[in-house]
Write an enzyme that holds these catalytic residues in place. Structure first.
Site, mmCIF file in Angstrom:
data_model
loop_
_atom_site.group_PDB
_atom_site.id
_atom_site.type_symbol
_atom_site.label_atom_id
_atom_site.label_comp_id
_atom_site.label_asym_id
_atom_site.label_seq_id
_atom_site.Cartn_x
_atom_site.Cartn_y
_atom_site.Cartn_z
ATOM 1 C CB SER A 142 5.323 4.421 8.418
ATOM 2 O OG SER A 142 5.085 5.326 9.485
ATOM 3 C CE1 TYR A 156 0.556 1.811 9.329
ATOM 4 C CE2 TYR A 156 2.161 3.127 10.523
ATOM 5 C CZ TYR A 156 1.421 2.885 9.377
ATOM 6 O OH TYR A 156 1.555 3.709 8.283
#
Length: 247
Positions: A142, A156
């Site tokens: 990501s 995350y």
């Protein structure tokens, strides 16, 4: 026919990748955890379009489940050619100081440790020294690995940072086994992961800060994944593609 296993393949980027892979001639294993109906729907769509696919349930955070997933895949389609480490979770937005250790452990278990388990099994089937024919591993990271996601998802983002480091190290370790390891860094993609984070409309809220002035579609990420999986990228390993609208 080459075989591709996609973890978390029943929705979002995983589902888009499964559909595109089948159109490009792969036999696809759609791994899912809970949502059997969604996985079966993807498999049915692929078969309706004359593709080849099967859905296999497994909790990839459990070592025994991962071993079963890869054994079942091998029994159906033979040795694996491509692994897409796509499965991942996101918890509601909050500052780091408020995050419980249970939450952080849960994030790392699914987003990092489960990917480690799957990759170990894939190497066993792909490695030249183990009788395999080589292969490709595509990790889904990501852009948060670079931004750090302050005030929202530092846990995350940190898990995806671990995936970036994993991609770099493993690409060097298994290159002589005929295995290429690359990653895609999506961001601001219209999937339901944002609802899991507590803000379903997050992409629309921030799209004007993105150079391309829009959010991305799951299929656009899938295109990058399929390129890295294919022989078109045969001289790429340890490579990252950002699919983030120029952010």
């Amino acid at each position: 026919m080459k075989t591709m296993l996609i973890t978390g393949g029943s929705r979002g980027i995983g589902a888009a990748t499964a559909l595109l892979a089948a159109k490009e001639g792969y036999a696809v294993i759609v791994n899912y955890y809970r949502n059997k109906n969604a996985a079966d729907a993807i498999v049915s769509q692929i078969k309706n379009e004359r593709g080849t696919a099967v859905a296999i349930q497994a909790d990839i955070a459990k070592e025994q489940d991962v071993a079963r997933l890869f054994n079942e895949s091998k029994c159906v389609f033979g040795n694996l050619n491509v692994l897409v480490n796509n499965a991942g979770i996101l918890e509601p937005q909050m500052k780091f100081e408020s995050m419980s250790m249970d939450r952080i452990i849960n994030i790392f278990t699914t987003n990092v440790f489960a990917q480690f388990l799957c990759t170990q099994e894939a190497i066993k089937q792909m490695a030249l020294s183990k009788g395999g024919n080589g292969g490709a591993i595509v990790n889904i990271s990501s852009l948060a690995a670079q931004s750090g996601a302050p005030g929202e998802y530092i846990d995350y983002a940190s898990s995806k940072g671990a995936i970036d480091t994993f991609t770099i190290g493993l690409s060097k370790e298994v290159a002589n086994e005929g295995i290429r390891v690359n990653a895609v860094r999506p961001a601001f993609i219209y999937t339901d992961i944002h609802a899991n984070g507590g803000e379903p409309g997050r992409v629309d809220r921030i799209k004007n800060t993105i150079p391309l002035k829009r959010g991305g579609q799951a299929k656009e990420v899938a295109e990058a994944i399929l390129w890295l999986a294919s022989e078109k990228s045969s001289y790429c390993t340890g490579t990252f593609i950002d699919v983030s609208g120029g952010k």
